[in-house]
Design a protein around this motif. Structure first.
Motif, short mmCIF file in Angstrom:
data_model
loop_
_atom_site.label_atom_id
_atom_site.label_comp_id
_atom_site.label_asym_id
_atom_site.label_seq_id
_atom_site.Cartn_x
_atom_site.Cartn_y
_atom_site.Cartn_z
N ASP A 87 0.69 -1.03 0.17
CA ASP A 87 0.76 0.23 -0.06
C ASP A 87 0.92 1.31 0.02
O ASP A 87 0.43 2.13 -0.16
N ARG A 261 -6.33 4.30 -0.36
CA ARG A 261 -7.27 4.54 0.54
C ARG A 261 -7.69 6.23 0.41
O ARG A 261 -8.81 6.74 1.39
N ILE A 269 -9.65 3.97 -7.93
CA ILE A 269 -9.97 2.31 -7.71
C ILE A 269 -11.87 2.51 -7.70
O ILE A 269 -12.63 1.04 -8.38
N ARG A 273 -13.09 0.32 -10.15
CA ARG A 273 -14.22 -0.59 -9.89
C ARG A 273 -16.07 -0.99 -10.76
O ARG A 273 -16.70 -1.90 -11.02
N ARG A 283 -14.21 -6.08 -4.77
CA ARG A 283 -12.97 -5.17 -4.74
C ARG A 283 -11.73 -6.08 -3.81
O ARG A 283 -10.56 -6.04 -3.73
N ASP A 284 -11.51 -5.90 -2.44
CA ASP A 284 -11.31 -5.77 -0.92
C ASP A 284 -10.60 -6.78 -1.12
O ASP A 284 -9.00 -7.06 -0.67
N PHE A 287 -7.15 -6.57 -4.22
CA PHE A 287 -6.81 -5.35 -4.50
C PHE A 287 -5.81 -4.76 -5.46
O PHE A 287 -5.90 -3.52 -5.91
N TYR A 290 -5.79 -3.37 -9.15
CA TYR A 290 -7.01 -2.21 -8.83
C TYR A 290 -5.23 -0.90 -8.68
O TYR A 290 -5.78 0.45 -8.43
N ARG A 291 -4.64 -1.48 -7.99
CA ARG A 291 -3.68 -0.95 -6.63
C ARG A 291 -2.90 -0.02 -8.17
O ARG A 291 -2.50 0.87 -8.41
#
Ligand SMILES: [Zn+2]
Ligand SMILES: [Zn+2]
Length: 906
Positions: A87, A261, A269, A273, A283-284, A287, A290-291
């Motif tokens: 992250d 986030r 993001i 989605r 999504r979570d 992840f 997405y990142r």
């Protein structure tokens, strides 16, 4: 946190905080570092201030604040591998920084950092840890001064002040040069963030490599100059250079557990989605893609806004690679149509306030992303299929590494960048030979004539010259800021030789025949910059007794200018007074081309649209070359409009206005800045046309006084330079006249050949071509009649074998069409038979046709087999259907022999 702040507010509060403390706001420099040839991308806030720290540049402020666009995606600082997996990492990120250039030092830097974090932003003091420098080798003094200053901060926990060694807390620009201790500020996110709790060897703490302690801000105190691996000299003036990871501080202030986030990246993001149709839960759980997509879409948008479009080499390759990588990760979410444009819309919306270049290049960004995705989608499937095959082959042989050359072929023919190949292999616990990939790429580039990526500046001799420059400054032969350089007014200069270089060594004298370098106290020779080539000319002394011919002028290190060339006559010594004369005629040609380049740029934007941006330029004496962003080839109408427009502006005889301005003022007024060019606080602007100028650029080149000096302007070519980039070449002045004059002479010669007037040349040419067409038709008719006559003769000579008629015929300079016609005639004339027709077109070139009637085909005789056999024997090849086949060869005597014995072949 008690306050709810948006990312944009946090950035602005940082800038305002330091502005209140007397700092000058300096806008972010481009992602493409200007004069720093050693760097692919700007990777830290200090890049644009490097020369200030080196003492080769001075600014009119001593305190600065900014937020800098950075990329770490290649070379020493390469975070690409971590992007998506955690992250914290990004390819593109922002760095907030405050600087002191010989102004305030540790006391203020530390107090202000503490005040901003704890007072203004209200970070929990008990969760802040700081580190100071203590040399593990005991050679460099520990930074007790910094630790003492931290002690003084209100509410700090003394136990949270730690000491670390060289790796963490000593900063160096390079092997030599400015350096010093640094002090880092870490934020304790809480034990739950420790991802190594199950590791018995892990001792959770600052710098222990787990995710609990977040490094927020690094304060670098530049106080030494390293002159050798073991020698540090104290600097006369000390500097502060700080860098705070913007995404990290935003995540802390907004109280979220991931940079992704924060409100900087979450909207991107969220857009991904929505496009994928997944739920937030899905999504979570997944992840990573997405990142990657959010990060890469943001990075690519900023790159394109800075003029780096997708391409095959260097920076352009990086842009291509991250777009393709994002596209592949998107496809893992079911996004199989181009979608990055939609993410980029969010980037532009989120960031344009701080970085207006995004909105300015809105259309260019979306167009380039979409085009690159489409391009990739046409090849990605076959590329991945090839890669799967290669993986199967590796597995079957028990090998775990893919050959680098093969990886390059996957890129060159199937568009799979190395990084994607590596992603795919990693997913299967395999790896790729990266060095082999780069070697293959380099080889390919050299073979394709593209050459090395970087130009002559900087280069291998940079270190030699920077040392030499320091020596010259010490002996005060050179002013501190370097050579006096004025290519605008000094066409002939009386100057002193301050240094001589022969075979990469500093010497006292050079003499006739030697190739050498001369350094002068001042010079009017222009040094290649902004596309304009260097001046050439002569350096002489004692009224021409000694002459040196200048073949190249370079700035190999800051403040150093070297005239390279050859001693034609006599000798030169250090301290000689000389006259340096620029070749004026050549300079005028260059100057005309430079001003014309500005006119061309303005006209292209007028005719094609505002998306046109300069992407490269060469201003030489014999031509100008201009690369610009535009997706399609120009129509001849557009080329004509541009050329005509430039010539109109030439005839309008505008006076050039050259002015020194503040960079921010010039940009506000709409001056065009070049990508990748590093601009100082003060810039030189060139404008043309009164009122609102139609051409207004930042430029350090030399220019005409009035546009009419350009003479005429002709575009000589328009072509593609790279994906999304067009290239125009043009001539002006003497070359334009020369071109025009030559064309008129050619026309005149044609006119004389055609015996008509110049005005009648087109109609006469049309008439002649029409006549030629008519004659060729007539000729073909006669040829066909002659061939038919020969066929009639051959028919009467036909051989009868077992009731089959066999006809052979050898034609000269006939055609395939006629031969086919004759084959048709044969089948009508004979109910049962075989024909072989040959045609000689030029020496050693024989065409063959054979036909077999249907009744014989049924009996198993084939024209195809026959032709194949005959062609083979006369040194060629052929084949076809049983009814009709075609072939050829070269050996005429052999063919004649075959025709005489044709019965043997049936
Ligand atoms: Zn830990
Ligand atoms: Zn220019």
């Amino acid at each position: 946190m008690s306050r709810s702040l948006s990312g944009n507010q946090i950035r602005q509060e940082f800038i305002d905080f330091f502005k209140e403390k007397g700092h000058q706001f300096v806008p972010s420099s481009s992602l493409v570092p200007g004069s720093d040839q050693t760097l692919l991308f700007t990777n830290a806030g200090m890049v644009q201030f490097k020369d200030v720290f080196l003492g080769t540049d001075k600014r009119n402020y001593t305190r600065a604040v900014n937020s800098q666009k950075c990329m770490r995606v290649a070379g020493k600082h390469n975070d690409l591998d971590d992007v998506g997996r955690d992250d914290l990492h990004h390819t593109f990120f922002e760095m907030l920084g405050n600087w002191s250039f010989g102004d305030y030092y540790k006391k203020e830097a530390i107090a202000w950092a503490w005040e901003l974090l704890t007072h203004k932003w209200g970070l929990d003091k008990s969760r802040i840890w700081v580190t100071c420098f203590k040399d593990e080798k005991g050679q460099i003094e520990a930074d007790q001064e910094a630790a003492d200053n931290w002690q003084l901060q209100p509410g700090i926990n003394s136990d949270h002040i730690l000491f670390f060694g060289r790796k963490d807390n000593f900063w160096e620009m390079a092997d030599t040069g400015p350096c010093g201790p640094c002090s880092e500020i870490h934020f304790d996110k809480g034990l739950e963030y420790c991802d190594k709790q199950n590791d018995p060897k892990h001792r959770c703490g600052v710098n222990s490599d787990c995710h609990r302690y977040l490094e927020l801000w690094n304060l670098v105190f530049i106080q030494y100059n390293r002159t050798s691996p073991i020698k540090l000299e104290p600097l006369p003036s000390k500097h502060v250079d700080t860098g705070m990871g913007f995404e990290r501080i935003v995540s802390v202030i907004q109280g979220v557990d991931s940079n992704y986030r924060t409100d900087l990246l979450l909207p991107l993001i969220e857009m991904v989605r929505q496009l994928s149709g997944q739920s937030e839960k899905e999504r979570d759980e997944n992840f990573t893609p997405y990142r990657v997509v959010a990060d890469h879409a943001r990075a690519a948008s900023f790159l394109i806004a800075d003029g780096v479009v997708p391409g095959n080499v260097g920076r352009n390759y990086i842009c291509r690679m991250i777009i393709r990588r994002a596209s592949r990760f998107g496809s893992k979410l079911g996004l199989n149509e181009p979608f990055l444009g939609k993410i980029a819309e969010k980037v532009i919306e989120q960031y344009s306030l701080a970085y207006p270049e995004l909105e300015k290049n809105h259309k260019t960004i979306i167009d380039n992303l979409t085009r690159e995705e489409e391009r990739f989608q046409t090849t990605v499937e076959s590329g991945l299929a090839y890669l799967e095959d290669a993986i199967l082959a590796l597995n079957s042989k028990g090998i775990t590494q893919l050959n680098g050359k093969l990886a390059f072929d996957l890129y060159a023919t199937h568009g799979l960048p190395l990084e994607i190949t590596r992603d795919v292999l990693r997913e299967k616990n395999l790896e790729v030979d990266q060095e082999g990939f780069y070697n293959a790429m380099e080889e390919h580039r050299i073979n394709s004539g593209a050459g090395k990526e970087f130009g002559p500046q900087g280069g291998e001799d940079a270190e030699f010259y920077s040392t030499l420059g320091d020596q010259l400054r010490k002996t005060s032969r050179l002013e501190n800021k370097g050579v006096q350089y004025d290519p605008y007014t000094l066409s002939t200069t009386e100057s002193e030789i301050v240094g001589l270089v022969f075979e990469q060594e500093s010497v006292k004298q050079i003499s006739e025949g030697q190739k050498a370098g001369i350094m002068l106290s001042k010079t009017g020779f222009y040094i290649e910059s902004g596309g304009q080539v260097s001046d050439l000319g002569l350096i002489n002394s004692e009224k021409g007794k000694n002459v040196f011919e200048v073949e190249e002028v370079r700035k190999p290190a800051p403040g150093i200018i070297v005239h390279f060339g050859k001693v034609r006559k006599g000798k030169f010594s250090v301290n000689d007074m000389v006259t340096a004369e620029v070749d004026q005629k050549r300079r005028q040609d260059i100057t005309r081309n430079h001003t014309a380049t500005h006119l061309l740029h303005a006209q292209l934007r007028k005719v094609l649209g505002e998306h046109v941006r300069q992407a490269g330029s060469l201003v030489a004496p014999d031509r100008l070359r201009f690369d610009f962003t535009h997706p399609d080839a120009l129509s001849s109408e557009e080329i004509h409009q541009v050329e005509d427009g430039v010539n109109q502006e030439v005839l309008n005889n505008y006076t050039l206005t050259i002015a020194q301005k503040k960079l921010s003022q010039a940009l506000d007024e709409g001056a065009m800045a070049l990508f990748g060019e590093k601009y100082g606080e003060e810039v030189r602007t060139i404008s043309l046309g009164g009122g609102k100028p139609f051409s207004y650029e930042l430029c350090s080149g030399t220019h005409v006084n009035e546009t009419s000096e350009i003479g005429s302007f002709f575009i000589t070519s328009e072509a593609s330079a790279a994906a999304g980039i067009r290239r125009i070449e043009a001539v002006t002045g003497r070359k334009a006249y020369g071109l025009m004059s030559m064309r008129l002479q050619q026309l005149s010669a044609i006119k004389n050949l055609f015996k008509c007037s110049l005005d009648e040349i087109v109609s006469t040419s049309e008439k002649i071509l029409a006549e030629k067409g008519h004659l060729l038709k007539e000729l073909a008719k006669f040829g066909s009649i002659a061939a038919k006559n020969e066929y009639q003769a051959a028919k009467s000579r036909a051989l009868i074998l077992d009731g089959k008629s066999v006809v052979t015929l050898l034609l000269k300079d006939s055609s395939i069409d006629t031969m086919r016609e004759l084959a048709d005639s044969f089948r009508q004339d004979f109910s049962s038979g075989i024909a072989v027709i040959a045609n000689m077109v030029g020496p050693g070139n024989i065409q063959l046709i054979s036909t077999v009637t249907d009744d014989l085909v049924k009996k198993g005789i084939s024209a195809g087999i026959l032709i194949k056999k005959i062609s083979g024997e006369i040194g060629g090849s052929g084949g076809g259907r049983p009814q009709l086949a075609q072939g050829g060869g070269t050996n005429l005597p052999k063919l004649k022999e075959i025709f005489e014995n044709i019965h043997k072949y049936l």
